[in-house]
Design an enzyme around this catalytic site. Structure first.
Site, PDB file in Angstrom:
ATOM      1  N   ASP A   1     -23.141  14.384   1.600  1.00 13.40           N
ATOM      2  CA  ASP A   1     -22.563  13.215   2.740  1.00 13.40           C
ATOM      3  C   ASP A   1     -21.457  12.342   2.057  1.00 13.40           C
ATOM      4  OD1 ASP A   1     -22.397  16.101   3.349  1.00 13.40           O
ATOM      5  OD2 ASP A   1     -24.463  15.322   4.576  1.00 13.40           O
TER       6      ASP A   1
ATOM      7  N   SER B   1     -43.370  23.976   1.868  1.00 12.28           N
ATOM      8  CA  SER B   1     -43.586  22.500   1.514  1.00 12.28           C
ATOM      9  C   SER B   1     -42.919  21.757   2.285  1.00 12.28           C
ATOM     10  CB  SER B   1     -42.345  22.257   0.239  1.00 12.28           C
ATOM     11  OG  SER B   1     -41.293  22.854   0.903  1.00 12.28           O
TER      12      SER B   1
ATOM     13  N   GLU C   1     -40.317  18.175   4.264  1.00 11.99           N
ATOM     14  CA  GLU C   1     -39.898  16.818   4.294  1.00 11.99           C
ATOM     15  C   GLU C   1     -40.339  16.040   5.242  1.00 11.99           C
ATOM     16  OE1 GLU C   1     -35.515  18.770   2.672  1.00 11.99           O
ATOM     17  OE2 GLU C   1     -34.363  16.425   4.632  1.00 11.99           O
TER      18      GLU C   1
ATOM     19  N   HIS D   1     -39.776  26.035   3.516  1.00 17.29           N
ATOM     20  CA  HIS D   1     -40.059  24.187   3.501  1.00 17.29           C
ATOM     21  C   HIS D   1     -39.491  24.092   4.918  1.00 17.29           C
ATOM     22  CE1 HIS D   1     -38.364  20.640   1.425  1.00 17.29           C
ATOM     23  NE2 HIS D   1     -38.089  20.496   2.235  1.00 17.29           N
TER      24      HIS D   1
ATOM     25  N   PHE E   1     -26.246  18.071  15.576  1.00 15.65           N
ATOM     26  CA  PHE E   1     -25.989  18.231  14.586  1.00 15.65           C
ATOM     27  C   PHE E   1     -25.421  18.790  13.889  1.00 15.65           C
ATOM     28  CE2 PHE E   1     -28.348  18.609   9.926  1.00 15.65           C
ATOM     29  CZ  PHE E   1     -27.451  17.299   9.411  1.00 15.65           C
TER      30      PHE E   1
HETATM   31  P1  FAD Z   1     -23.012  21.260  -3.449  1.00 12.39           P
HETATM   32  O1  FAD Z   1     -24.588  22.092  -3.407  1.00 12.39           O
HETATM   33  O2  FAD Z   1     -22.617  20.420  -4.586  1.00 12.39           O
HETATM   34  O3  FAD Z   1     -22.004  21.940  -2.733  1.00 12.39           O
HETATM   35  C1  FAD Z   1     -22.480  22.535  -1.374  1.00 12.39           C
HETATM   36  C2  FAD Z   1     -21.170  23.310  -0.770  1.00 12.39           C
HETATM   37  O4  FAD Z   1     -20.405  22.481  -0.512  1.00 12.39           O
HETATM   38  C3  FAD Z   1     -20.718  24.640  -2.564  1.00 12.39           C
HETATM   39  O5  FAD Z   1     -20.984  25.747  -1.846  1.00 12.39           O
HETATM   40  C4  FAD Z   1     -19.083  23.778  -3.005  1.00 12.39           C
HETATM   41  O6  FAD Z   1     -18.296  25.415  -2.082  1.00 12.39           O
HETATM   42  C5  FAD Z   1     -18.605  23.389  -1.248  1.00 12.39           C
HETATM   43  N1  FAD Z   1     -17.894  22.183  -1.768  1.00 12.39           N
HETATM   44  C6  FAD Z   1     -18.637  20.574  -2.364  1.00 12.39           C
HETATM   45  N2  FAD Z   1     -17.591  20.182  -2.844  1.00 12.39           N
HETATM   46  C7  FAD Z   1     -16.880  20.576  -2.030  1.00 12.39           C
HETATM   47  C8  FAD Z   1     -15.771  19.856  -2.052  1.00 12.39           C
HETATM   48  N3  FAD Z   1     -14.883  18.792  -2.640  1.00 12.39           N
HETATM   49  N4  FAD Z   1     -14.302  20.843  -1.770  1.00 12.39           N
HETATM   50  C9  FAD Z   1     -14.278  21.886  -1.037  1.00 12.39           C
HETATM   51  N5  FAD Z   1     -15.893  22.517  -0.848  1.00 12.39           N
HETATM   52  C10 FAD Z   1     -16.836  22.048  -1.643  1.00 12.39           C
HETATM   53  N6  FAD Z   1     -27.672  14.491   1.908  1.00 12.39           N
HETATM   54  C11 FAD Z   1     -27.778  13.141   1.602  1.00 12.39           C
HETATM   55  O7  FAD Z   1     -27.644  12.850   2.085  1.00 12.39           O
HETATM   56  N7  FAD Z   1     -29.726  13.457   1.662  1.00 12.39           N
HETATM   57  C12 FAD Z   1     -30.593  13.944   1.231  1.00 12.39           C
HETATM   58  O8  FAD Z   1     -31.563  14.228   0.890  1.00 12.39           O
HETATM   59  C13 FAD Z   1     -30.387  15.546   1.624  1.00 12.39           C
HETATM   60  N8  FAD Z   1     -31.540  16.171   1.272  1.00 12.39           N
HETATM   61  C14 FAD Z   1     -31.108  17.590   1.330  1.00 12.39           C
HETATM   62  C15 FAD Z   1     -31.634  19.108   1.697  1.00 12.39           C
HETATM   63  C16 FAD Z   1     -31.032  20.280   1.284  1.00 12.39           C
HETATM   64  C17 FAD Z   1     -32.551  21.150   1.691  1.00 12.39           C
HETATM   65  C18 FAD Z   1     -30.356  20.911   2.185  1.00 12.39           C
HETATM   66  C19 FAD Z   1     -29.837  21.948   2.803  1.00 12.39           C
HETATM   67  C20 FAD Z   1     -29.657  19.368   2.420  1.00 12.39           C
HETATM   68  C21 FAD Z   1     -29.379  18.158   2.120  1.00 12.39           C
HETATM   69  N9  FAD Z   1     -27.926  16.379   2.577  1.00 12.39           N
HETATM   70  C22 FAD Z   1     -28.859  15.528   1.882  1.00 12.39           C
HETATM   71  C23 FAD Z   1     -27.473  18.188   2.681  1.00 12.39           C
HETATM   72  C24 FAD Z   1     -26.290  17.400   2.339  1.00 12.39           C
HETATM   73  O9  FAD Z   1     -25.899  16.487   1.073  1.00 12.39           O
HETATM   74  C25 FAD Z   1     -25.024  17.702   2.360  1.00 12.39           C
HETATM   75  O10 FAD Z   1     -25.266  19.177   3.032  1.00 12.39           O
HETATM   76  C26 FAD Z   1     -23.842  18.240   1.823  1.00 12.39           C
HETATM   77  O11 FAD Z   1     -22.318  17.901   1.960  1.00 12.39           O
HETATM   78  C27 FAD Z   1     -23.378  18.563   0.309  1.00 12.39           C
HETATM   79  O12 FAD Z   1     -24.522  18.713  -0.662  1.00 12.39           O
HETATM   80  P2  FAD Z   1     -24.578  19.577  -1.838  1.00 12.39           P
HETATM   81  O13 FAD Z   1     -25.515  19.271  -2.874  1.00 12.39           O
HETATM   82  O14 FAD Z   1     -25.397  20.766  -0.513  1.00 12.39           O
HETATM   83  O15 FAD Z   1     -23.717  19.919  -2.126  1.00 12.39           O
END
Ligand code: FAD
Length: 303
Positions: free
Chosen positions: A111, A17, A19, A271, A221
């Site tokens: 983020d 896939s 991105e 990916h 980054f």
């Molecule tokens: P979650 O899955 O909700 O959490 C990730 C980890 O952080 C968890 O393991 C949890 O333990 C820890 N955590 C979360 N919140 C807290 C808290 N409040 N306190 C302590 N620990 C915490 N970002 C974008 O903005 N747009 C995108 O399109 C995008 N695409 C992405 C695609 C991929 C494949 C990946 C790997 C990352 C992408 N990101 C994107 C980055 C991502 O948004 C960041 O890494 C963000 O910091 C965490 O989002 P998440 O969904 O992984 O969080």
């Protein structure tokens, strides 16, 4: 020695896939569509489009996803985050994607809008994390939902156990696949997959591969998102700041080495973070036998 990655039919067994990120101006738009046009014939499982905070970036994601649906035969996956939005706002974005015909999502917490590294504060009326967003998506329909995974642990997680616990919550809520943050040490990925499996998580953990178009940018980054740059990698790019041709050749070699080694370890789904550029990704796909219009049909005497 048997080398799976050298088999004549390896490309038929591997799924990829790609991105992309939504373009900000005409020049970036042109570059994105050049990349989509070049990579599309490799018949990826899906192509995903990232999502940012703020109204204008959201519209750009929607526009890009719509164009993929209308002008290509590709299956788009829309990224979606929880950042700075009430639940009802996120739900409306989901409805908008569904009305377009989107059936795949990449669900993320996102983020902070101030940038990676700032303290994340969930919107008081919003979804708090990736797990809550997956549950919201599931309430809207039976979608294919990918989520993030962190072989080196998310920088905000105090330890691996909490990190993997969040992945488990996302999968329990309906995620069908996890895509990893980029990494450069395959042993780290393999150890992570073992940890995930022993936590009772059995969805595919698809490695996210980042070809190094610009080492300095990647290193910068990586330091903010918790990915480790090994010394050997820095040494490989050392002194190439003003030598783009050699930099590109080294980047291709590094990515090829990583992907072929993962294939040898049994990985059959990748990916690619394309950065809207086709060249390196196309070359790596070619190396693993992925051809425009299907698998590799050249018989190898050594197979
Ligand atoms: P979650 O899955 O909700 O959490 C990730 C980890 O952080 C968890 O393991 C949890 O333990 C820890 N955590 C979360 N919140 C807290 C808290 N409040 N306190 C302590 N620990 C915490 N970002 C974008 O903005 N747009 C995108 O399109 C995008 N695409 C992405 C695609 C991929 C494949 C990946 C790997 C990352 C992408 N990101 C994107 C980055 C991502 O948004 C960041 O890494 C963000 O910091 C965490 O989002 P998440 O969904 O992984 O969080």
């Amino acid at each position: 020695m048997s080398q799976f990655s050298r088999r004549h039919d390896v490309g038929e067994k591997i799924r990829v896939s790609f991105e992309f990120f939504p373009p900000k101006n005409d020049e970036m738009e042109r570059r994105l569509w050049e990349a989509v046009t070049r990579l599309g014939p490799l018949r990826p499982h899906f192509v995903s489009v990232t999502y940012g905070a703020g109204g204008s970036t959201r519209e750009r994601t929607a526009r890009t996803v719509r164009r993929i649906l209308e002008e290509t035969g590709l299956t788009p996956a829309a990224h979606l985050t929880c950042v700075d939005a009430k639940r009802a706002e996120v739900d409306a974005v989901i409805d908008e994607f569904v009305a377009m015909g989107v059936t795949r999502f990449v669900a993320l917490r996102g983020d902070p809008s101030e940038g990676v590294g700032a303290v994340y504060r969930p919107h008081p009326g919003g979804y708090a994390n990736g797990a809550e967003l997956v549950a919201a998506l599931k309430r809207h329909g039976d979608f294919d939902i990918s989520v993030s995974a962190y072989p080196e642990k998310h920088p905000e997680s105090p330890d691996f156990a909490m990190d993997i616990d969040m992945l488990k919550r996302k999968v329990d809520n309906g995620a069908t696949r996890a895509i990893t943050q980029f990494f450069f040490e395959n042993d780290v990925y393999e150890r992570y997959v073992e940890r995930v499996r022993s936590a009772g998580i059995f969805v595919p953990i698809v490695p996210g591969v980042l070809p190094v178009h610009n080492f300095r940018q990647v290193a910068n980054f990586a330091s903010r998102c918790g990915a480790h740059i090994p010394a050997w990698l820095a040494e490989r790019f050392d002194g190439l700041e003003n030598d783009p041709q050699t930099h590109a050749l080294v980047a291709a070699a590094v990515a090829a080495e990583q992907v072929l080694d993962l294939v040898e370890r049994g990985v059959n789904e990748f990916h690619f973070y394309t950065m809207n550029r086709a060249d390196l990704v196309f070359a790596i796909c070619h190396l693993i036998g992925i051809r425009a219009g299907g698998g590799l049909h050249v018989e190898s005497a050594a197979a």
